[in-house]
Design a protein around this motif. Structure first.
Motif, PDB file in Angstrom:
ATOM      1  N   UNK A  73     -32.688 -90.950  23.869  1.00 36.99           N
ATOM      2  CA  UNK A  73     -33.585 -89.786  24.083  1.00 36.99           C
ATOM      3  C   UNK A  73     -32.874 -88.492  24.354  1.00 36.99           C
ATOM      4  N   UNK A  74     -31.438 -88.740  24.605  1.00 38.88           N
ATOM      5  CA  UNK A  74     -30.626 -87.536  24.955  1.00 38.88           C
ATOM      6  C   UNK A  74     -29.707 -87.318  23.903  1.00 38.88           C
ATOM      7  N   UNK A  75     -29.768 -87.960  22.757  1.00 41.01           N
ATOM      8  CA  UNK A  75     -28.629 -88.116  21.861  1.00 41.01           C
ATOM      9  C   UNK A  75     -28.413 -86.582  21.459  1.00 41.01           C
ATOM     10  N   UNK A  76     -29.409 -86.166  20.796  1.00 47.63           N
ATOM     11  CA  UNK A  76     -29.472 -84.541  20.174  1.00 47.63           C
ATOM     12  C   UNK A  76     -28.694 -83.670  21.141  1.00 47.63           C
ATOM     13  N   UNK A  78     -26.711 -84.412  23.594  1.00 44.93           N
ATOM     14  CA  UNK A  78     -25.484 -84.443  23.951  1.00 44.93           C
ATOM     15  C   UNK A  78     -24.340 -84.249  22.815  1.00 44.93           C
ATOM     16  N   UNK A  79     -24.768 -84.623  21.455  1.00 42.14           N
ATOM     17  CA  UNK A  79     -24.028 -84.221  20.342  1.00 42.14           C
ATOM     18  C   UNK A  79     -23.980 -82.660  20.268  1.00 42.14           C
ATOM     19  N   UNK A  83     -20.609 -80.673  19.832  1.00 41.94           N
ATOM     20  CA  UNK A  83     -20.148 -79.695  18.743  1.00 41.94           C
ATOM     21  C   UNK A  83     -20.039 -78.245  19.309  1.00 41.94           C
ATOM     22  N   UNK A  84     -20.713 -78.052  20.193  1.00 35.71           N
ATOM     23  CA  UNK A  84     -20.514 -76.594  20.890  1.00 35.71           C
ATOM     24  C   UNK A  84     -18.975 -76.533  21.669  1.00 35.71           C
ATOM     25  N   UNK A 133     -31.396 -88.801  38.795  1.00 35.24           N
ATOM     26  CA  UNK A 133     -32.361 -88.290  40.054  1.00 35.24           C
ATOM     27  C   UNK A 133     -32.872 -87.014  39.869  1.00 35.24           C
ATOM     28  N   UNK A 134     -32.026 -86.139  38.884  1.00 40.05           N
ATOM     29  CA  UNK A 134     -32.267 -84.750  38.919  1.00 40.05           C
ATOM     30  C   UNK A 134     -31.642 -84.085  37.720  1.00 40.05           C
ATOM     31  N   UNK A 135     -32.067 -83.054  37.213  1.00 39.95           N
ATOM     32  CA  UNK A 135     -31.390 -82.568  35.983  1.00 39.95           C
ATOM     33  C   UNK A 135     -31.797 -83.067  34.586  1.00 39.95           C
ATOM     34  N   UNK A 136     -31.113 -82.887  33.569  1.00 35.65           N
ATOM     35  CA  UNK A 136     -31.259 -83.174  32.387  1.00 35.65           C
ATOM     36  C   UNK A 136     -31.664 -84.682  32.058  1.00 35.65           C
TER      37      UNK A 136
END
Length: 182
Positions: A73-76, A78-79, A83-84, A133-136
């Motif tokens: 669910x976080x793959x896009x 993180x990838x 890239x950036x 617990x918080x954040x992304x």
């Protein structure tokens, strides 16, 4: 990569690793060190931290290799960070989420083929790293139905997590094979 003049292993080599709390990565690094330092002086630096910390360490050049997990669910996102930041990415393995319990849990002695039920887990506290617990990344437990447990214990390091798992009936959500924690 050569050591600087102030290195403790003069004229040797160095290796730096960022690790997202994986015990088996430390075991592999120790094995590498045990083989390598017998050949010539060798310095190994290992830093543990959250996913974002490991990504930043690689980006800044503070570590040569970062080992982390990427939840589907976080793959896009993180990838896109990779890239950036022009970070090379190699997928080493894929594993479904696992529930890990310690010796303090009544679920510990269950059959190894037992599969947890979310309704059963709601009666136990959930121990997690602070990034959940918080954040992304905090939506992951909710997306898996694990946000309504009997309590929440938030830690920031593996040693504390392992102690909590051993001394309470808490469970942990892992993005790796649970055998890595035994």
């Amino acid at each position: 990569k050569s050591f600087s003049a102030d290195s403790s292993a003069q004229d040797g080599q160095s290796f730096s690793l960022g690790n997202m709390h994986f015990r088996y990565v430390i075991e592999a690094a120790a094995s590498l060190f045990n083989k390598r330092h017998r050949i010539s002086p060798f310095k190994m630096s290992i830093t543990e931290g959250s996913r974002d910390k490991i990504i930043d360490l690689v980006y800044r050049g503070d570590v040569e290799i970062g080992v982390l997990n990427i939840w589907s669910n976080h793959r896009k996102s993180v990838l896109s960070q990779f890239k950036a930041k022009d970070i090379q990415y190699y997928r080493l393995d894929s594993a479904p989420p696992s529930i890990v319990v310690g010796k303090g849990s009544p679920l510990y002695s269950n059959d190894p083929d037992w599969r947890p039920d979310v309704e059963i887990l709601r009666h136990f506290p959930h121990v997690m790293y602070d990034e959940f617990d918080f954040g992304a990344y905090d939506r992951t437990p909710k997306e898996l139905g694990l946000d309504k447990s009997s309590g929440r214990i938030v830690v920031n390091d593996r040693a504390t997590l392992m102690e909590i798992m051993e001394q309470t009936d808490a469970f942990m959500l892992a993005g790796t094979n649970p055998k890595a924690y035994t």
